[in-house]
Design a protein around this motif. Structure first.
Motif, PDB file in Angstrom:
ATOM      1  N   GLY A  34      41.356  39.727  41.072  1.00  0.00           N
ATOM      2  CA  GLY A  34      42.684  39.554  40.501  1.00  0.00           C
ATOM      3  C   GLY A  34      42.744  39.963  39.037  1.00  0.00           C
ATOM      4  N   ASN A  35      43.953  39.914  38.457  1.00  0.00           N
ATOM      5  CA  ASN A  35      44.165  40.382  37.087  1.00  0.00           C
ATOM      6  C   ASN A  35      43.359  39.589  36.063  1.00  0.00           C
ATOM      7  OD1 ASN A  35      45.963  42.435  37.769  1.00  0.00           O
ATOM      8  ND2 ASN A  35      47.749  41.082  37.662  1.00  0.00           N
ATOM      9  N   THR A  36      43.431  38.252  36.147  1.00  0.00           N
ATOM     10  CA  THR A  36      42.734  37.423  35.155  1.00  0.00           C
ATOM     11  C   THR A  36      41.222  37.570  35.292  1.00  0.00           C
ATOM     12  OG1 THR A  36      44.562  35.835  35.078  1.00  0.00           O
ATOM     13  CG2 THR A  36      42.420  35.093  34.274  1.00  0.00           C
ATOM     14  N   ALA A  37      40.717  37.547  36.533  1.00  0.00           N
ATOM     15  CA  ALA A  37      39.284  37.732  36.759  1.00  0.00           C
ATOM     16  C   ALA A  37      38.825  39.112  36.283  1.00  0.00           C
ATOM     17  CB  ALA A  37      38.960  37.563  38.236  1.00  0.00           C
ATOM     18  N   ASN A  38      39.663  40.116  36.500  1.00  0.00           N
ATOM     19  CA  ASN A  38      39.372  41.470  36.035  1.00  0.00           C
ATOM     20  C   ASN A  38      39.196  41.468  34.512  1.00  0.00           C
ATOM     21  OD1 ASN A  38      39.266  44.232  35.523  1.00  0.00           O
ATOM     22  ND2 ASN A  38      41.037  44.724  36.787  1.00  0.00           N
ATOM     23  N   GLY A  39      40.100  40.780  33.838  1.00  0.00           N
ATOM     24  CA  GLY A  39      40.022  40.715  32.383  1.00  0.00           C
ATOM     25  C   GLY A  39      38.733  40.087  31.893  1.00  0.00           C
ATOM     26  N   PHE A  40      38.329  38.990  32.506  1.00  0.00           N
ATOM     27  CA  PHE A  40      37.114  38.309  32.043  1.00  0.00           C
ATOM     28  C   PHE A  40      35.850  39.096  32.395  1.00  0.00           C
ATOM     29  CE2 PHE A  40      39.973  34.687  31.620  1.00  0.00           C
ATOM     30  CZ  PHE A  40      39.532  34.166  30.405  1.00  0.00           C
ATOM     31  N   LEU A  41      35.850  39.774  33.524  1.00  0.00           N
ATOM     32  CA  LEU A  41      34.700  40.615  33.860  1.00  0.00           C
ATOM     33  C   LEU A  41      34.538  41.757  32.858  1.00  0.00           C
ATOM     34  CD1 LEU A  41      34.916  40.890  37.763  1.00  0.00           C
ATOM     35  CD2 LEU A  41      33.043  39.888  36.434  1.00  0.00           C
ATOM     36  N   ASN A  42      35.649  42.234  32.341  1.00  0.00           N
ATOM     37  CA  ASN A  42      35.600  43.340  31.393  1.00  0.00           C
ATOM     38  C   ASN A  42      35.083  42.930  30.010  1.00  0.00           C
ATOM     39  OD1 ASN A  42      36.883  46.262  32.014  1.00  0.00           O
ATOM     40  ND2 ASN A  42      37.685  44.747  33.460  1.00  0.00           N
ATOM     41  N   ILE A  43      34.842  41.648  29.806  1.00  0.00           N
ATOM     42  CA  ILE A  43      34.214  41.207  28.553  1.00  0.00           C
ATOM     43  C   ILE A  43      32.748  41.645  28.511  1.00  0.00           C
ATOM     44  CG2 ILE A  43      33.441  39.182  27.248  1.00  0.00           C
ATOM     45  CD1 ILE A  43      35.907  37.713  28.188  1.00  0.00           C
ATOM     46  N   ILE A  44      32.087  41.613  29.658  1.00  0.00           N
ATOM     47  CA  ILE A  44      30.628  41.804  29.728  1.00  0.00           C
ATOM     48  C   ILE A  44      30.160  43.123  29.108  1.00  0.00           C
ATOM     49  CG2 ILE A  44      28.639  41.967  31.280  1.00  0.00           C
ATOM     50  CD1 ILE A  44      30.184  40.066  33.183  1.00  0.00           C
ATOM     51  N   PRO A  45      30.737  44.274  29.487  1.00  0.00           N
ATOM     52  CA  PRO A  45      30.233  45.521  28.890  1.00  0.00           C
ATOM     53  C   PRO A  45      30.394  45.571  27.383  1.00  0.00           C
ATOM     54  CG  PRO A  45      32.230  45.923  30.168  1.00  0.00           C
ATOM     55  CD  PRO A  45      31.774  44.549  30.497  1.00  0.00           C
ATOM     56  N   TRP A  46      31.444  44.936  26.858  1.00  0.00           N
ATOM     57  CA  TRP A  46      31.706  45.032  25.422  1.00  0.00           C
ATOM     58  C   TRP A  46      30.819  44.087  24.622  1.00  0.00           C
ATOM     59  CZ3 TRP A  46      33.459  49.468  25.185  1.00  0.00           C
ATOM     60  CH2 TRP A  46      34.314  49.946  26.176  1.00  0.00           C
ATOM     61  N   VAL A  47      30.311  43.052  25.259  1.00  0.00           N
ATOM     62  CA  VAL A  47      29.279  42.234  24.603  1.00  0.00           C
ATOM     63  C   VAL A  47      28.016  43.076  24.411  1.00  0.00           C
ATOM     64  CG1 VAL A  47      27.754  40.244  24.869  1.00  0.00           C
ATOM     65  CG2 VAL A  47      30.185  40.032  25.439  1.00  0.00           C
ATOM     66  N   LEU A  48      27.647  43.833  25.443  1.00  0.00           N
ATOM     67  CA  LEU A  48      26.485  44.717  25.332  1.00  0.00           C
ATOM     68  C   LEU A  48      26.722  45.801  24.283  1.00  0.00           C
ATOM     69  CD1 LEU A  48      25.393  45.234  29.062  1.00  0.00           C
ATOM     70  CD2 LEU A  48      24.418  43.689  27.360  1.00  0.00           C
ATOM     71  N   VAL A  49      27.927  46.335  24.224  1.00  0.00           N
ATOM     72  CA  VAL A  49      28.263  47.350  23.214  1.00  0.00           C
ATOM     73  C   VAL A  49      28.100  46.775  21.811  1.00  0.00           C
ATOM     74  CG1 VAL A  49      30.149  48.707  22.229  1.00  0.00           C
ATOM     75  CG2 VAL A  49      29.778  48.706  24.695  1.00  0.00           C
ATOM     76  N   ALA A  50      28.579  45.551  21.597  1.00  0.00           N
ATOM     77  CA  ALA A  50      28.474  44.922  20.275  1.00  0.00           C
ATOM     78  C   ALA A  50      27.015  44.760  19.855  1.00  0.00           C
ATOM     79  CB  ALA A  50      29.176  43.562  20.291  1.00  0.00           C
ATOM     80  N   ILE A  51      26.183  44.334  20.787  1.00  0.00           N
ATOM     81  CA  ILE A  51      24.751  44.178  20.484  1.00  0.00           C
ATOM     82  C   ILE A  51      24.136  45.525  20.123  1.00  0.00           C
ATOM     83  CG2 ILE A  51      22.507  43.566  21.471  1.00  0.00           C
ATOM     84  CD1 ILE A  51      24.028  41.483  23.203  1.00  0.00           C
ATOM     85  N   ALA A  52      24.463  46.544  20.892  1.00  0.00           N
ATOM     86  CA  ALA A  52      23.917  47.883  20.641  1.00  0.00           C
ATOM     87  C   ALA A  52      24.403  48.442  19.310  1.00  0.00           C
ATOM     88  CB  ALA A  52      24.305  48.822  21.782  1.00  0.00           C
ATOM     89  N   LEU A  53      25.662  48.182  18.959  1.00  0.00           N
ATOM     90  CA  LEU A  53      26.210  48.689  17.704  1.00  0.00           C
ATOM     91  C   LEU A  53      25.575  48.021  16.485  1.00  0.00           C
ATOM     92  CD1 LEU A  53      30.000  49.064  18.553  1.00  0.00           C
ATOM     93  CD2 LEU A  53      28.442  50.893  17.852  1.00  0.00           C
ATOM     94  N   TYR A  54      25.019  46.861  16.661  1.00  0.00           N
ATOM     95  CA  TYR A  54      24.291  46.220  15.566  1.00  0.00           C
ATOM     96  C   TYR A  54      22.841  46.700  15.519  1.00  0.00           C
ATOM     97  CZ  TYR A  54      21.972  42.750  12.689  1.00  0.00           C
ATOM     98  OH  TYR A  54      21.218  42.147  11.722  1.00  0.00           O
ATOM     99  N   ALA A  55      22.197  46.737  16.665  1.00  0.00           N
ATOM    100  CA  ALA A  55      20.755  47.015  16.709  1.00  0.00           C
ATOM    101  C   ALA A  55      20.416  48.467  16.405  1.00  0.00           C
ATOM    102  CB  ALA A  55      20.203  46.624  18.083  1.00  0.00           C
ATOM    103  N   VAL A  56      21.132  49.409  17.007  1.00  0.00           N
ATOM    104  CA  VAL A  56      20.757  50.821  16.867  1.00  0.00           C
ATOM    105  C   VAL A  56      20.983  51.346  15.452  1.00  0.00           C
ATOM    106  CG1 VAL A  56      21.246  53.172  17.675  1.00  0.00           C
ATOM    107  CG2 VAL A  56      21.028  51.298  19.326  1.00  0.00           C
TER     108      VAL A  56
END
Length: 434
Positions: A271-293
């Motif tokens: 559903g829409n709300t579940a879709n939104g929360f699942l889409n948080i996951i990749p951007w958490v990884l992006v944030a970590i990578a943008l700090y570390a690299v």
């Protein structure tokens, strides 16, 4: 006596959270259409291709007005020009809530790109005025982390706003534009008061600190070519032109994935709300990578691996997401791909300041970003076309992977052209390998 780390830390705490919040607002206002699309397409009777064309017109307006915008920023100052950018794009975002047909959608998306043009390269230029070169990669990475946060915040926000369908007579997709447009207008007025244009006008620095920073930046710029500050010559500089072509693959993959990811996840049956929360996951990884690299790259003598390796990892994961049918594994590979696409970009943006300064930097950075962001235009037209042609929501990942891999190869050519330049930490005398 000036303590360098304390001074840089104070500048960072003053500038970066504020600039990051502005970028968070900007990125949400770019990406909100990816969630509005889930209901907007049917409401306005548009095809997937028509939506993709309209959404992509943002990048045409962005392309046309990017360089003039950055040159005007150099003339009028960041506080006034950023305020103008924020208020105008906020107003257009609000107007998108009242879109009546495809033509109106096309016009407003073009205007949104024209209004926002100059913000991202404007911040990159601003960082060259405030930070010695040894710190810029980390600062760009810190700034871009807010784009990941924007996607993480925007995804559940977009899903929840869609579920407000019918509230006060507005459809869910209209609430997406209304709620995300208002903060930009408010932030524009705050920017006028809060942001200092240059270190010389900063009230939070004393005269000794201003002098130290001015001398440090002057020392770094002393070895540059005589034309480094010429805005026109920056536009025809072969290194700038090659970097612009090279950069296309990164926004193409980034926008292709971020705009299309909610559609892919929806195809999993959520559903829409579940879709939104699942889409948080990749951007958490992006944030970590943008700090570390970028942090690791600033400490390394050779920068190229920190751009090329993440891009290659991203391309491989995009391919794997398309060939493995399991939904859980598909989503996992897409998350890692997102991190790979973004991680090396701050390191890439540290390269132009090695041969550009002043108006040359303003024009050069804007040219690279404006041409590169045409990748977003390409992605938003080709990705839905591939989906319509194949009937598969995951098939466009092959195209994104190919473009990202091509960008990684071109980065190696860029590295050779930028060449060997002085590092600030060694007082402009030693050399650092690209």
């Amino acid at each position: 006596m000036i303590v360098e780390k304390e001074l840089i830390s104070r500048i960072t705490w003053r500038l970066m959270p504020f600039l990051g919040i502005l970028y968070l607002i900007a990125y949400i206002d770019r990406q909100n259409v990816s969630f509005a699309k889930l209901d907007m397409v049917d409401a306005l009777g548009m095809s997937e291709y028509a939506y993709g064309l309209g959404a992509s017109l943002f990048f045409i307006g962005y392309f046309i007005f990017e360089v003039p915008s950055n040159l005007l920023l150099d003339r009028f100052g960041a506080s006034k020009w950023f305020a103008r950018i924020l208020v105008s794009w906020g107003a257009v975002t609000i107007a998108l809530a009242y879109t009546q047909n495809a033509t109106m959608f096309y016009i407003l998306r073009f205007l949104l790109g024209a209004c926002e043009a100059g913000f991202f390269p404007g911040v990159l230029y601003l960082l060259t005025l405030w930070y010695p070169s040894a710190y810029r990669g980390r600062m760009v990475g810190l700034f871009m982390i807010f784009s990941a946060l924007a996607n993480a915040v925007g995804a559940p926000l977009g899903g929840m706003l869609l579920d407000l369908d019918g509230l006060y007579g507005h459809a869910g997709w209209q609430w997406v534009f209304l709620v995300t447009g208002i903060p930009a207008v408010i932030a524009g007025f705050v920017t006028l008061i809060y942001l200092s244009d240059r270190p010389e006008s900063a009230t939070f620095l004393n005269s000794e600190e201003k002098t130290w920073l001015k001398d440090r930046l002057a020392l770094e710029n002393a070895g540059m070519e005589a034309t480094a500050s010429d805005g026109f010559k920056a536009l025809v500089n072969p290194r700038v032109l090659l970097m612009a072509i090279c950069y296309i693959g990164f926004p193409l993959a980034a926008y292709g994935l971020s705009y299309w990811l909610p559609t892919i996840v929806k195809s999993f049956g959520v559903g829409n709300t579940a879709n939104g929360f699942l889409n948080i996951i990749p951007w958490v990884l992006v944030a970590i990578a943008l700090y570390a690299v970028p942090s690791a790259a600033d400490r390394a003598s050779s920068k190229m691996p920190y751009i090329v390796v993440p891009a290659v990892v991203g391309a491989v994961c995009l391919v794997l997401s398309a060939v493995i049918p399991n939904h859980l594994l598909q989503f996992a590979f897409l998350c890692v791909a997102a991190a790979g696409i973004f991680a090396g970009q701050p390191v890439f943006w540290s390269l132009p300041s090695r041969f550009l300064r002043g108006a040359g930097a303003a024009a050069g950075l804007a040219a690279i970003n404006s041409v590169g962001n045409l990748g977003g235009f390409i992605a938003q037209n080709v990705v839905p076309w591939i989906k319509d042609s194949t009937g598969s929501t995951i098939a466009p990942m092959f195209f994104l992977a190919a473009c990202l891999a091509a960008a990684a190869i071109l980065v190696l050519v860029v590295g050779r052209m930028v060449g060997r330049t002085p590092t600030s930490s060694e007082s402009g005398k030693a050399k650092v390998n690209v």
